[in-house]
Design a protein around this motif. Structure first.
Motif, mmCIF file in Angstrom:
data_model
loop_
_atom_site.group_PDB
_atom_site.id
_atom_site.type_symbol
_atom_site.label_atom_id
_atom_site.label_comp_id
_atom_site.label_asym_id
_atom_site.label_seq_id
_atom_site.Cartn_x
_atom_site.Cartn_y
_atom_site.Cartn_z
ATOM 1 N N LEU A 59 46.211 60.422 22.688
ATOM 2 C CA LEU A 59 45.890 61.862 23.018
ATOM 3 C C LEU A 59 47.170 62.777 23.190
ATOM 4 N N LEU A 60 48.261 62.285 23.491
ATOM 5 C CA LEU A 60 49.476 62.883 23.956
ATOM 6 C C LEU A 60 49.919 63.474 22.649
ATOM 7 N N LEU A 61 49.948 62.625 21.411
ATOM 8 C CA LEU A 61 50.406 62.804 20.355
ATOM 9 C C LEU A 61 49.874 64.047 19.837
ATOM 10 N N ASN A 62 48.312 63.910 19.826
ATOM 11 C CA ASN A 62 47.567 65.018 19.551
ATOM 12 C C ASN A 62 47.978 66.557 20.011
ATOM 13 N N ALA A 63 48.343 66.374 21.286
ATOM 14 C CA ALA A 63 48.656 67.454 22.221
ATOM 15 C C ALA A 63 50.083 68.004 21.673
ATOM 16 N N LYS A 64 51.034 66.922 21.280
ATOM 17 C CA LYS A 64 52.133 67.383 20.672
ATOM 18 C C LYS A 64 52.354 68.112 19.453
ATOM 19 N N LYS A 65 51.362 67.684 18.600
ATOM 20 C CA LYS A 65 51.244 68.232 17.337
ATOM 21 C C LYS A 65 50.468 69.658 17.363
ATOM 22 N N ALA A 66 49.823 69.735 18.360
ATOM 23 C CA ALA A 66 49.302 71.163 18.646
ATOM 24 C C ALA A 66 50.329 72.202 19.108
ATOM 25 N N ASN A 67 51.522 71.670 19.740
ATOM 26 C CA ASN A 67 52.394 72.278 20.398
ATOM 27 C C ASN A 67 51.909 73.638 21.201
ATOM 28 N N PRO A 68 51.632 73.115 22.496
ATOM 29 C CA PRO A 68 50.989 74.271 23.074
ATOM 30 C C PRO A 68 52.171 74.680 24.366
ATOM 31 N N ASP A 69 52.159 75.824 24.689
ATOM 32 C CA ASP A 69 53.082 76.242 25.832
ATOM 33 C C ASP A 69 52.905 75.438 27.008
ATOM 34 N N MET A 70 51.620 74.764 27.400
ATOM 35 C CA MET A 70 51.524 74.465 28.560
ATOM 36 C C MET A 70 50.391 73.492 28.294
ATOM 37 N N VAL A 71 50.382 72.259 29.237
ATOM 38 C CA VAL A 71 49.569 71.181 29.122
ATOM 39 C C VAL A 71 48.846 71.200 30.880
ATOM 40 N N TYR A 72 47.478 71.218 30.606
ATOM 41 C CA TYR A 72 46.624 71.368 31.858
ATOM 42 C C TYR A 72 46.063 70.312 31.913
ATOM 43 N N MET A 73 46.169 69.407 33.002
ATOM 44 C CA MET A 73 45.505 67.980 33.090
ATOM 45 C C MET A 73 44.732 67.631 34.340
ATOM 46 N N ILE A 74 43.657 67.239 34.302
ATOM 47 C CA ILE A 74 42.556 67.049 35.464
ATOM 48 C C ILE A 74 42.403 65.613 35.540
ATOM 49 N N SER A 75 42.998 64.935 36.398
ATOM 50 C CA SER A 75 43.357 63.395 36.434
ATOM 51 C C SER A 75 43.084 62.866 37.766
ATOM 52 N N TYR A 76 42.701 61.617 37.858
ATOM 53 C CA TYR A 76 42.909 61.028 39.373
ATOM 54 C C TYR A 76 44.173 60.393 39.133
ATOM 55 N N VAL A 77 44.652 59.537 40.257
ATOM 56 C CA VAL A 77 46.057 59.048 40.452
ATOM 57 C C VAL A 77 46.592 58.268 39.462
ATOM 58 N N MET A 78 45.990 57.127 38.849
ATOM 59 C CA MET A 78 46.708 56.323 38.133
ATOM 60 C C MET A 78 46.827 56.863 36.801
ATOM 61 N N ASP A 79 45.763 57.717 36.441
ATOM 62 C CA ASP A 79 45.844 58.302 35.257
ATOM 63 C C ASP A 79 46.837 59.413 34.980
ATOM 64 N N ALA A 80 46.908 60.165 35.997
ATOM 65 C CA ALA A 80 48.075 61.255 36.068
ATOM 66 C C ALA A 80 49.443 60.675 35.829
ATOM 67 N N ALA A 81 49.692 59.745 36.841
ATOM 68 C CA ALA A 81 50.972 59.002 36.520
ATOM 69 C C ALA A 81 51.246 58.616 35.080
ATOM 70 N N MET A 82 50.117 57.974 34.520
ATOM 71 C CA MET A 82 50.243 57.317 33.095
ATOM 72 C C MET A 82 50.660 58.418 32.097
ATOM 73 N N LEU A 83 49.894 59.569 32.274
ATOM 74 C CA LEU A 83 50.033 60.674 31.518
ATOM 75 C C LEU A 83 51.394 61.184 31.398
ATOM 76 N N MET A 84 51.992 61.194 32.505
ATOM 77 C CA MET A 84 53.328 61.794 32.589
ATOM 78 C C MET A 84 54.413 60.909 32.049
ATOM 79 N N LYS A 85 54.038 59.546 32.345
ATOM 80 C CA LYS A 85 55.029 58.613 32.078
ATOM 81 C C LYS A 85 55.256 58.622 30.418
ATOM 82 N N GLN A 86 53.893 58.629 29.959
ATOM 83 C CA GLN A 86 53.864 58.238 28.222
ATOM 84 C C GLN A 86 54.271 59.678 27.821
ATOM 85 N N ALA A 87 53.972 60.976 28.399
ATOM 86 C CA ALA A 87 54.350 62.099 27.796
ATOM 87 C C ALA A 87 56.137 61.923 27.644
ATOM 88 N N ARG A 88 56.567 61.493 28.564
ATOM 89 C CA ARG A 88 58.139 61.064 28.574
ATOM 90 C C ARG A 88 58.425 60.173 27.583
#
Lengths: 413, 331
Positions: free
Chosen positions: A223-252
């Motif tokens: 999912l994040l690689l797709n987002a990276k390919k789209a090259n957006p100015d901003m990423v908006y995420m609607i998530s509960y807690v473990m998924d939120a942490a996972m999203l940022m960790k994996q973005a890193r």
């Protein structure tokens, strides 16, 4: 012989039931039901809210309770599942015979349980469940003129308004040209994503992608690689807690350093567990929020400090806790105005007349648009700065200067 | 069919007593809609367990995806309401039929598979449906689910609807197992190749078994929608909460017995609710997370020591529990 046996069983059952139902006294505690996810993947939120309900209850009871009687909360665990939530609401109404229900965390569960409360005509004071339709009578086969028949009341703003506080920051400071939306796929995420796409359109931001995932996902890299390919100015995420942490960790991990901003839509992104689990990757992440302890609201700071004192430094409450604490305050205020008669009807009347100050801000149930019994609130923007959640927007209320622009590569080293 | 004098009566005395008790029970619990609700849940599981049992217990087609039929039935009731405001009660017509159609179509594919492959095929089907119904928002409202304000607050209409469905399921299985088709089912279960060699059209009879089984699973789903008033794909197509529990209900009660799944349903709902409510608040609350564990242990015990389930191994249980024997003898 068989019939004799059956009768014996019957008698035993009746005796058990008899034990359950006796012993109701007019001087005993007033019991109010609270529906929260205390186990399952939303337990983080449910626990914080339960703690806050208990804190508020202790304070209320220490100050004389409800006209001399003690207040007591009966908790029912909805486990984050709509069907369990409905059964829980039914149990609170039928078995515990509570005249009022509070709580309601996830949108889906709250909505499903609200239908039960509405059907039994028991007032339901929602403190977090945010999907818009919860306070829209049309979803329950009623109209906006049916306030007298509508038993659902909500403290927190609906999800469509969560990002309104963010608009100023985006249009005045960041000025992003494009956004990539990632959201969890239940009611909260789906509706939140839809309304943010509308906001983006209004602000002239192009939506480059709108992707969903389901609860319990652990691998966000595709999912994040797709987002990276789209090259957006901003990423908006609607998530509960473990998924939120996972999203940022994996973005890193995939070095997704190009966006100007990573923005969360409240929920998971303001929780201490988010910072704990995402670690470095949480730094400088921005989130919409409904509350911050530094806001000029009477009691907000005291509540925050008391909570930290009681549950430890790693358990800082965010807006979820404040919502729950103030819901308990509203419950107490409402009950005090019931003139000693605590039935669903008297409580509903008192709820209609609510106009008070809580640690979450002023509470008053109004109607606007398609909604009735909806409390109106401002929303704010917070940012994780040096591991602390700071209020950064609106600027006149902020307790820290926002960090922008952000060098993600340096942050994540 | 010629009357056979040696054939036992279709409805036995014990069954009449069970039916009578089932009719009286909700009135006994008149004071508590909560207990009545539990009874309704028992009945839903009776329907599902019985439906699964015909396919798995009698015909040897062990389905791991009964949630597929349950879910389709539920959505057959919910979708006309969601799109056209047609009452979900019509689901009691459409739910069963939709499930039968799905079962038949699926049969074309999965009947080529046997044993574990058949089980995996059915499991995959339910999972695929769960994902499709979650993603196709235009059709199903996705994960937000479909809400319907239920018709009555009172539990009685629901209880008796469910009771009729449950009795319908149990006695349709009992009936079909007394016909020639029933014996063909058993022969397919015991040895499909031998059955075929004897000239039994195994495909046809597998299909008949599937039609009856999926019909009741679909009806259970439709009734669930009518009664609960809320479904989403995660609830009705759930692997562990529907498909697996259906199997466990069958196993504990007794695979290949008429009343086994019904008994299994009673045990399952009681265990679940006793633990979920921490024995109605008498035990510490941490116990509430343990119902899955206890149920799992119960299943392991059943499989190890009485593979036929409670009803299937009833004679064995009677012998083992010798301290109860006295009471039994005196009867």
């Amino acid at each position: 012989m068989k019939i004799k046996k059956l009768l014996t069983i019957l008698v035993v059952v009746l005796m058990m039931v008899g034990i359950n139902s006796c012993g109701k006294k007019e001087t005993g505690p007033i019991k109010i039901g609270v529906l929260l996810p205390l186990t399952g993947h939303m337990a983080n939120f449910g626990t914080m809210e339960k703690n806050s309900y208990e804190m508020a209850k202790d304070k209320i009871n220490a100050n004389g309770g409800i006209n001399g009687r003690k207040l007591e909360f009966v908790y029912e665990d909805d486990t984050g599942k709509p069907d369990v939530g409905r059964a829980g609401a039914e149990k609170l109404i039928n078995v515990n015979k509570v005249p009022m229900i509070a709580g309601g965390y996830s949108s889906s569960v709250t909505f499903a349980a609200a239908a039960v409360a509405q059907q039994y005509r028991v007032p339901f004071l929602v403190n977090t469940g945010s999907v818009d339709k919860i306070t829209q009578p049309e979803a329950f086969n009623l109209t906006t003129n049916d306030g007298a028949k509508f038993y659902i009341y909500r403290m927190n703003p609906p999800v469509s308004e969560y990002a309104s506080g963010l608009e100023g920051l985006l249009s005045q400071i960041v000025k992003p040209k494009s956004v990539f939306i990632i959201h969890e796929n239940t009611a909260f995420g789906t509706k939140g994503a839809k309304s943010f796409a509308k906001t983006a359109k209004k602000l002239g931001i192009e939506v480059k992608g709108n992707h969903q995932y389901s609860a319990g996902t652990v691998d966000f890299k595709p999912l994040l690689l797709n987002a990276k390919k789209a090259n957006p100015d901003m990423v908006y995420m609607i998530s509960y807690v473990m998924d939120a942490a996972m999203l940022m960790k994996q973005a890193r991990q995939i070095e997704f350093t190009t966006p100007k901003l990573f923005v969360g839509a409240g929920a998971g992104f303001t929780m201490p567990a988010f910072k704990e689990n995402a670690g470095k990757a949480s730094e400088d992440v921005v989130s919409a929020t409904l509350w911050h302890q530094s806001l000029p609201i009477k009691g907000a700071k005291e509540y925050f400090d008391k909570y930290v004192e009681k549950f430890g430094k790693d358990h800082t409450p965010d807006y979820h806790g404040a919502e729950a604490y103030s819901a308990a305050q509203v419950v107490a205020d409402v009950l005090k105005r019931c003139n000693g008669k605590y039935t669903p009807e008297t409580i509903k009347k008192a709820l209609d007349a609510t106009n008070m100050m809580t640690v979450f801000g002023p509470v008053k149930f109004t109607s606007y648009g398609k909604k009735i019994h909806q409390n109106k609130m401002n929303t704010y923007v917070v940012q994780w700065i040096n591991g602390n959640l700071k209020l950064i927007w609106p600027e006149d209320l902020a307790n820290a200067k926002f960090v922008y622009p952000i060098d993600w590569a340096a942050n994540w080293k | 069919m010629k009357k056979d004098k040696n054939k036992p009566a279709f409805i036995t005395k014990i069954e009449l007593i069970i039916i009578a008790v089932a009719i009286v029970l909700p009135f006994v619990f008149n004071f508590s809609p909560y207990f009545q609700g539990l009874l309704i849940f028992v009945l839903i599981w009776v329907i599902l367990g019985t439906s699964w049992n015909l396919l798995a217990g009698y015909t040897g087609l062990v389905s791991f995806g009964h949630a597929a039929y349950f879910g389709i039935g539920a959505y057959a009731a919910a979708l006309p309401y969601y799109h056209y405001h047609i009452s979900p009660w019509w689901g009691l017509l459409t739910g069963g039929i939709a499930a039968v159609i799905l079962g038949y179509l699926l049969g074309i594919v999965v009947f080529r598979l046997r044993g574990p492959y058949f089980a995996l095929g059915t499991l995959a089907t339910a999972e695929i449906l769960r994902i499709i119904f979650g993603e196709e928002e235009w059709l199903t409202n996705g994960h937000s689910g479909i809400l319907y304000m239920t018709t009555w607050v009172s539990k009685y209409p629901y209880y008796f609807t469910a009771l009729i469905l449950a009795l319908g399921a149990v006695f349709s299985v009992k009936f079909v197992m007394r016909t020639k088709a029933g014996f063909y089912f058993l022969s397919i279960r015991e040895d499909e190749d031998a059955a075929q060699a004897l000239g039994i059209n195994t495909k046809k009879y597998k299909n008949i078994s599937t039609v009856i089984s999926t019909f009741w699973a679909g009806m259970a789903g439709a009734f669930y929608m009518i009664y609960m008033g809320f479904i989403d794909p995660e609830v009705v197509f759930a692997l562990h909460n529907i498909s697996i529990i259906t199997i466990l209900v069958g196993i504990i009660g007794g695979v290949g017995t008429i009343w086994g799944p019904a008994l299994g349903a009673v045990v399952m709902v009681l265990v679940q609710e006793f633990f979920r409510s921490s024995f109605f608040g008498l035990a510490p609350s941490w116990i509430s997370g343990m119902h899955a564990l206890v149920f799992g242990l119960l299943v392991i015990f059943t499989i190890l020591y009485m593979a036929g389930g409670i009803l299937g191994d009833w004679d064995l249980i009677r012998k083992k529990l010798s301290f109860l024997r006295k009471a039994e003898v005196s009867e």
